[in-house]
Scaffold this active site. Structure first.
Site, mmCIF file in Angstrom:
data_model
loop_
_atom_site.group_PDB
_atom_site.id
_atom_site.type_symbol
_atom_site.label_atom_id
_atom_site.label_comp_id
_atom_site.label_asym_id
_atom_site.label_seq_id
_atom_site.Cartn_x
_atom_site.Cartn_y
_atom_site.Cartn_z
ATOM 1 N N ASP A 86 45.571 50.043 36.984
ATOM 2 C CA ASP A 86 44.501 49.278 36.331
ATOM 3 C C ASP A 86 43.117 49.848 36.652
ATOM 4 O O ASP A 86 42.260 49.980 35.777
ATOM 5 C CB ASP A 86 44.588 47.784 36.646
ATOM 6 C CG ASP A 86 44.528 47.472 38.133
ATOM 7 O OD1 ASP A 86 44.336 48.393 38.947
ATOM 8 O OD2 ASP A 86 44.697 46.291 38.484
ATOM 9 N N ASP B 214 45.991 40.191 43.252
ATOM 10 C CA ASP B 214 46.721 40.928 44.294
ATOM 11 C C ASP B 214 47.204 40.004 45.396
ATOM 12 O O ASP B 214 48.283 40.203 45.967
ATOM 13 C CB ASP B 214 45.833 42.012 44.907
ATOM 14 C CG ASP B 214 45.771 43.270 44.055
ATOM 15 O OD1 ASP B 214 46.502 43.342 43.059
ATOM 16 O OD2 ASP B 214 44.983 44.167 44.409
ATOM 17 N N ASP C 80 41.458 41.741 39.869
ATOM 18 C CA ASP C 80 42.314 42.644 40.630
ATOM 19 C C ASP C 80 42.496 42.138 42.059
ATOM 20 O O ASP C 80 43.624 42.000 42.544
ATOM 21 C CB ASP C 80 41.722 44.044 40.618
ATOM 22 C CG ASP C 80 42.619 45.060 41.305
ATOM 23 O OD1 ASP C 80 43.837 45.032 41.048
ATOM 24 O OD2 ASP C 80 42.127 45.865 42.101
ATOM 25 N N ASP D 279 49.198 47.885 39.536
ATOM 26 C CA ASP D 279 48.030 47.635 40.365
ATOM 27 C C ASP D 279 47.258 48.931 40.620
ATOM 28 O O ASP D 279 46.022 48.926 40.697
ATOM 29 C CB ASP D 279 48.455 47.009 41.691
ATOM 30 C CG ASP D 279 47.276 46.721 42.597
ATOM 31 O OD1 ASP D 279 46.378 45.969 42.172
ATOM 32 O OD2 ASP D 279 47.230 47.253 43.717
#
Length: 206
Positions: free
Chosen positions: A73, A95, A91, A70
């Site tokens: 990226d 998440d 993203d 995470d």
């Protein structure tokens, strides 16, 4: 809150690491890392349900890798000039799934009683509201980085810390009271952001 304020410094350190060759061993498509962060967490609730020491260790390891992906990226997207609105959407959306799965992991090892279930629901609510208030605020032109006691990065670190203490001690109450703490802190963070937005918008109208 702390990590949010240090984001620029962390970004510079990460970029230096990528420039020293680390970028070559990672996929150039940042969305691949984003999706991978979710995929590798999917089996963790089953692993924790097994209630074996090795399964807890594997769950902890997978969550750390997911957190690393995470973080990477966004770095990869900016390093290769591949930042996009699709990537930003994926993203922030994926998440939320990772956060939920990590909280489920804690709930499973916390004996799943009434208090832990209520705490889980409140922690999920607080996590979602923390993210939602930021999204709505930034849509209104209000920056929210560093606002709030427990941002997403700190939330994941706290979950990992609680899980690690549980693995070391084997005491289910660690996960139980960890969930209670998360329920409290996530909702305090959401309330902090709501108050910040209200004050900001009120000052603009005056």
């Amino acid at each position: 809150m702390v990590l949010g304020k240090l984001k620029d410094r962390i970004e510079r350190i990460g970029r230096r690491i990528l420039e020293r060759g680390f970028a070559k061993v990672l996929p150039r498509d940042p969305n691949a890392l984003t999706v991978s962060s979710l995929i590798i967490t999917l089996p963790t609730p089953y692993l924790t349900w097994l209630h074996h020491y090795w399964a807890y260790i594997l769950t902890f390891t997978l969550l750390i890798i997911a957190g690393a992906f995470d973080m990477l990226d966004g770095l990869i997207a900016r390093y290769w000039g591949r930042a996009s609105r699709l990537g930003a959407f994926l993203d922030s959306t994926l998440d939320r799934y990772v956060d939920f799965i990590a909280l489920i992991d804690l709930w499973i090892v916390s004996d799943m009683n009434l208090l832990s279930t209520i705490s889980l629901l409140l922690a999920v609510l607080g996590s979602l509201m923390t993210s939602y208030t930021r999204a709505r605020a930034e849509a209104l032109g209000i920056k929210m980085i560093g606002v709030g006691l427990l941002e997403r990065e700190e939330r994941l670190i706290l979950i990992l810390l609680i899980l690690l203490i549980f693995i070391i001690t084997g005491i289910g109450a660690v996960a139980l009271y960890g969930l209670v703490l998360l329920a409290l802190l996530t909702n305090i963070t959401a309330i902090e952001r709501i108050i910040t937005v209200i004050r900001s918008l009120s000052s603009r109208n005056n």
